[in-house]
Design a protein around this motif. Structure first.
Motif, PDB file in Angstrom:
ATOM      1  N   GLY A 189      -6.088  16.850  -3.340  1.00 50.88           N
ATOM      2  CA  GLY A 189      -4.791  17.394  -3.693  1.00 50.88           C
ATOM      3  C   GLY A 189      -4.017  16.529  -4.678  1.00 50.88           C
ATOM      4  O   GLY A 189      -2.869  16.845  -5.012  1.00 50.88           O
ATOM      5  N   GLY A 190      -4.632  15.433  -5.112  1.00 47.51           N
ATOM      6  CA  GLY A 190      -4.008  14.575  -6.119  1.00 47.51           C
ATOM      7  C   GLY A 190      -3.088  13.511  -5.570  1.00 47.51           C
ATOM      8  O   GLY A 190      -2.301  12.914  -6.316  1.00 47.51           O
ATOM      9  N   GLU A 191      -3.164  13.235  -4.255  1.00 42.76           N
ATOM     10  CA  GLU A 191      -2.290  12.242  -3.643  1.00 42.76           C
ATOM     11  C   GLU A 191      -3.113  11.076  -3.086  1.00 42.76           C
ATOM     12  O   GLU A 191      -4.148  11.275  -2.439  1.00 42.76           O
ATOM     13  N   ALA A 192      -2.627   9.864  -3.329  1.00 45.29           N
ATOM     14  CA  ALA A 192      -3.266   8.672  -2.789  1.00 45.29           C
ATOM     15  C   ALA A 192      -3.072   8.620  -1.273  1.00 45.29           C
ATOM     16  O   ALA A 192      -2.191   9.287  -0.718  1.00 45.29           O
ATOM     17  N   VAL A 193      -3.881   7.804  -0.609  1.00 49.19           N
ATOM     18  CA  VAL A 193      -3.862   7.744   0.851  1.00 49.19           C
ATOM     19  C   VAL A 193      -3.685   6.290   1.311  1.00 49.19           C
ATOM     20  O   VAL A 193      -4.508   5.426   0.992  1.00 49.19           O
ATOM     21  N   TRP A 194      -2.617   6.036   2.047  1.00 48.15           N
ATOM     22  CA  TRP A 194      -2.445   4.746   2.730  1.00 48.15           C
ATOM     23  C   TRP A 194      -3.425   4.701   3.894  1.00 48.15           C
ATOM     24  O   TRP A 194      -3.542   5.665   4.649  1.00 48.15           O
ATOM     25  N   PHE A 195      -4.151   3.575   4.051  1.00 53.28           N
ATOM     26  CA  PHE A 195      -5.046   3.495   5.207  1.00 53.28           C
ATOM     27  C   PHE A 195      -5.125   2.078   5.753  1.00 53.28           C
ATOM     28  O   PHE A 195      -5.068   1.089   5.028  1.00 53.28           O
ATOM     29  N   SER A 229       0.825  -1.215   0.000  1.00 59.55           N
ATOM     30  CA  SER A 229       0.000   0.000   0.000  1.00 59.55           C
ATOM     31  C   SER A 229       0.850   1.252   0.000  1.00 59.55           C
ATOM     32  O   SER A 229       0.542   2.225  -0.690  1.00 59.55           O
ATOM     33  N   GLU A 230       1.933   1.221   0.766  1.00 60.90           N
ATOM     34  CA  GLU A 230       2.784   2.413   0.818  1.00 60.90           C
ATOM     35  C   GLU A 230       3.492   2.641  -0.506  1.00 60.90           C
ATOM     36  O   GLU A 230       3.569   3.769  -1.000  1.00 60.90           O
ATOM     37  N   LEU A 231       4.007   1.577  -1.107  1.00 61.50           N
ATOM     38  CA  LEU A 231       4.642   1.725  -2.412  1.00 61.50           C
ATOM     39  C   LEU A 231       3.627   2.140  -3.470  1.00 61.50           C
ATOM     40  O   LEU A 231       3.966   2.862  -4.418  1.00 61.50           O
ATOM     41  N   ASN A 232       2.374   1.707  -3.312  1.00 65.10           N
ATOM     42  CA  ASN A 232       1.326   2.128  -4.252  1.00 65.10           C
ATOM     43  C   ASN A 232       1.093   3.628  -4.216  1.00 65.10           C
ATOM     44  O   ASN A 232       0.811   4.250  -5.250  1.00 65.10           O
ATOM     45  N   THR A 233       1.197   4.232  -3.038  1.00 57.10           N
ATOM     46  CA  THR A 233       0.977   5.686  -2.968  1.00 57.10           C
ATOM     47  C   THR A 233       2.050   6.431  -3.751  1.00 57.10           C
ATOM     48  O   THR A 233       1.821   7.537  -4.237  1.00 57.10           O
ATOM     49  N   MET A 234       3.236   5.812  -3.873  1.00 57.06           N
ATOM     50  CA  MET A 234       4.350   6.463  -4.570  1.00 57.06           C
ATOM     51  C   MET A 234       4.367   6.159  -6.062  1.00 57.06           C
ATOM     52  O   MET A 234       4.657   7.033  -6.886  1.00 57.06           O
ATOM     53  N   ARG A 235       4.083   4.909  -6.405  1.00 56.42           N
ATOM     54  CA  ARG A 235       4.365   4.477  -7.781  1.00 56.42           C
ATOM     55  C   ARG A 235       3.490   5.168  -8.817  1.00 56.42           C
ATOM     56  O   ARG A 235       3.940   5.410  -9.930  1.00 56.42           O
ATOM     57  N   HIS A 236       2.257   5.498  -8.467  1.00 54.10           N
ATOM     58  CA  HIS A 236       1.392   6.154  -9.445  1.00 54.10           C
ATOM     59  C   HIS A 236       1.905   7.556  -9.778  1.00 54.10           C
ATOM     60  O   HIS A 236       1.840   7.994 -10.926  1.00 54.10           O
ATOM     61  N   ALA A 237       2.412   8.241  -8.742  1.00 52.34           N
ATOM     62  CA  ALA A 237       2.950   9.584  -8.981  1.00 52.34           C
ATOM     63  C   ALA A 237       4.189   9.519  -9.864  1.00 52.34           C
ATOM     64  O   ALA A 237       4.359  10.323 -10.791  1.00 52.34           O
ATOM     65  N   PHE A 255      18.186   6.139  -6.323  1.00 50.30           N
ATOM     66  CA  PHE A 255      16.989   5.936  -7.138  1.00 50.30           C
ATOM     67  C   PHE A 255      15.777   6.562  -6.458  1.00 50.30           C
ATOM     68  O   PHE A 255      14.982   7.268  -7.096  1.00 50.30           O
ATOM     69  N   TYR A 256      15.631   6.311  -5.161  1.00 52.22           N
ATOM     70  CA  TYR A 256      14.502   6.900  -4.436  1.00 52.22           C
ATOM     71  C   TYR A 256      14.560   8.421  -4.478  1.00 52.22           C
ATOM     72  O   TYR A 256      13.562   9.090  -4.764  1.00 52.22           O
ATOM     73  N   GLU A 257      15.725   8.960  -4.189  1.00 51.86           N
ATOM     74  CA  GLU A 257      15.857  10.415  -4.145  1.00 51.86           C
ATOM     75  C   GLU A 257      15.574  11.055  -5.503  1.00 51.86           C
ATOM     76  O   GLU A 257      14.960  12.121  -5.591  1.00 51.86           O
ATOM     77  N   LYS A 258      15.990  10.391  -6.590  1.00 48.77           N
ATOM     78  CA  LYS A 258      15.831  10.965  -7.921  1.00 48.77           C
ATOM     79  C   LYS A 258      14.415  10.811  -8.450  1.00 48.77           C
ATOM     80  O   LYS A 258      13.853  11.746  -9.037  1.00 48.77           O
ATOM     81  N   TYR A 259      13.812   9.634  -8.258  1.00 54.27           N
ATOM     82  CA  TYR A 259      12.533   9.357  -8.905  1.00 54.27           C
ATOM     83  C   TYR A 259      11.315   9.576  -7.999  1.00 54.27           C
ATOM     84  O   TYR A 259      10.222   9.844  -8.489  1.00 54.27           O
ATOM     85  N   VAL A 260      11.489   9.442  -6.701  1.00 60.10           N
ATOM     86  CA  VAL A 260      10.370   9.698  -5.775  1.00 60.10           C
ATOM     87  C   VAL A 260      10.623  11.008  -5.042  1.00 60.10           C
ATOM     88  O   VAL A 260       9.887  11.967  -5.195  1.00 60.10           O
ATOM     89  N   GLY A 261      11.635  11.025  -4.218  1.00 56.05           N
ATOM     90  CA  GLY A 261      12.047  12.272  -3.584  1.00 56.05           C
ATOM     91  C   GLY A 261      11.131  12.794  -2.497  1.00 56.05           C
ATOM     92  O   GLY A 261      11.266  13.943  -2.070  1.00 56.05           O
TER      93      GLY A 261
END
Length: 440
Positions: free
Chosen positions: A311-317, A74-82, A248-254
């Motif tokens: 605000g366009g951000e997914a929510v982990w719940f 779920s947490e990675l899902n909140t990031m990967r779509h962005a 990789f995290y810093e460059k692509y997710v940040g």
């Protein structure tokens, strides 16, 4: 006076059952199709129609299979779509195996540290007994993932795929738990025999090396550096060379994951609203980000989740997906199974009582990717699950308003969407909770 069940009581029970209207019909229904099917309410109505006034652009769902890594998926899902939107790869997925590897290693280290710090306590000490009941599992909380990511970074799934068959998670859990319980016994024996701190530390180091080997056999060797190679949705080729998981995290997710606060909503006695709480036993990365919850009224949690989606951000719940869920259709519908009506019982409990008695449980984590608002109030929610595309709407579920109110207990929210009152609550000194607390 004996408290044993008497045959006179059994005879009275039999007569009371016989006097119940339609008891034969209810018995046949339960025996033929089971309690859920016998009482299931309608599935296909407005409450779970998959149409939303606020909806994020997302790709294909992931599949955790028979593992307990929902919190991580779920947490990675909140990031990967962005990130997918940014680089033009709709179905981008990050490696859950990479973080699972380090999660299990860190949990092993936490366990052995706890064993050493409690080596003088009897085995029936409650905290120690609770620790030994599950030395290493693949479940977790929201804050565990930021702690792992801050230390290790992430990698795309193309670099470290799911080579381990997660259908065999129970077997891996058994091996790790057996190994760690044996290690606990050996460490306690060495401590009792007067082993020095250096000897105990060296013994623990060897034990962790064994754990690393087990994990490498199961998950594969984790990459230290790699090339990120892909074709985007326009079929254009890209390669980014000599990345580390952290770069990789810093460059692509940040994302600054310190900006996310885990809100919980429980009216359980002894837990105050607008107060922070922590469970040290769940801080799986020793020295890393601790688990902290901020308890808020349900209306605040709901409003924050809506604001983040807008605000366009997914929510982990975090939630109890095992309640009022029909897996095939993907319907999460409050009151879907009214067992009280079926068995002629009063089974109603308020949320505080459910938490206090263990009926309320955070059994799963998913991702909110949409909400349907009517006059500003949520009518239904779009839920990205991690159980593959075979169920629901290509793996997406729909939760109605009642299910959300009844069974959603946690949400991770960016501070940008939190009120000043909640931000002030997040700054309070966290109250420590024991490992067996209802929020564990």
């Amino acid at each position: 006076m004996s408290n044993a069940i008497s045959f006179d009581q059994i005879d009275a029970f039999r007569k009371e059952l016989a006097a119940k209207p339609a008891s034969d019909v209810v018995a046949k229904a339960v025996q033929n199709v089971g309690p859920k099917a016998a009482i299931q309410s309608a599935l296909h109505d407005e409450a779970v129609t998959p149409v939303f006034s606020v909806e994020l652009d997302t790709g294909a769902v992931a599949n955790q299979k028979h593992s307990g890594r929902c919190w991580l998926f779920s947490e990675l899902n909140t990031m990967r779509h962005a990130v997918a939107k940014k680089i033009g790869v709709k179905d981008l997925e990050f490696s859950q195996a990479f973080l699972a590897f380090y999660d299990r290693l860190e949990k092993s280290n936490l366990f052995l540290e706890a064993i050493l710090s409690s080596a003088d306590k009897p085995l029936d000490d409650r905290a120690l007994s609770d620790l030994l009941s599950q030395p290493n599992g693949d479940g977790g909380q929201f804050d565990n993932a930021p702690a792992l990511i801050a230390k290790y970074g992430i990698v795309p799934k193309s670099v470290m795929p799911e080579t381990y068959n997660s259908e065999n998670t129970t077997e891996l859990n058994s091996v790790l738990n057996l190994k760690l319980r044996k290690d606990a016994s050996d460490l306690r024996t060495a401590f009792a025999a007067g082993a020095s701190a250096d000897t105990l530390a060296a013994t623990k180091q060897a034990m962790l090396s064994d754990i690393y080997r087990i994990l490498a056999y199961a998950y594969g060797t984790v990459p230290a550096t790699f090339d990120f190679e892909y074709r985007d949705d326009k079929k254009e080729y890209h390669i980014d060379r000599d990345l580390t998981p952290k770069s990789f995290y810093e460059k692509y997710v940040g994302w600054d994951l310190a900006e996310f606060v885990t809100l919980v909503s429980t009216p359980e006695a002894g837990k105050n609203y607008y107060q922070a709480y922590t469970i040290p036993s769940q801080n799986t990365v020793v020295g890393g980000r601790p688990i902290i919850f901020v308890n808020v009224p349900e209306a605040d949690l709901k409003a924050a989740a809506i604001a983040q989606l807008q605000g366009g951000e997914a929510v982990w719940f975090g939630n109890d997906v095992l309640q009022d869920m029909e897996r095939k259709s993907g319907a999460l519908k409050g009151g879907l199974y009214d067992f009280g009506q079926l068995f002629d019982l009063d089974l109603t409990m308020d949320k505080a009582t459910r938490f206090a008695t263990g009926e309320a449980e955070v059994s799963h984590a998913m991702t909110l990717t949409g909400v349907d608002l009517v006059d500003g109030q949520p009518r239904r929610w779009k839920v990205e699950n991690s159980w593959g595309k075979e169920n629901g709407n290509d793996g997406y579920y729909v939760a109605d308003a009642k299910w959300f109110d009844d069974y959603v207990y946690e949400a991770a929210i960016n501070k940008d969407y939190l009120s000043e009152k909640i931000l002030a609550a997040a700054a309070t000194t966290p109250i420590e909770l024991p490992s067996w607390d209802s929020l564990h």
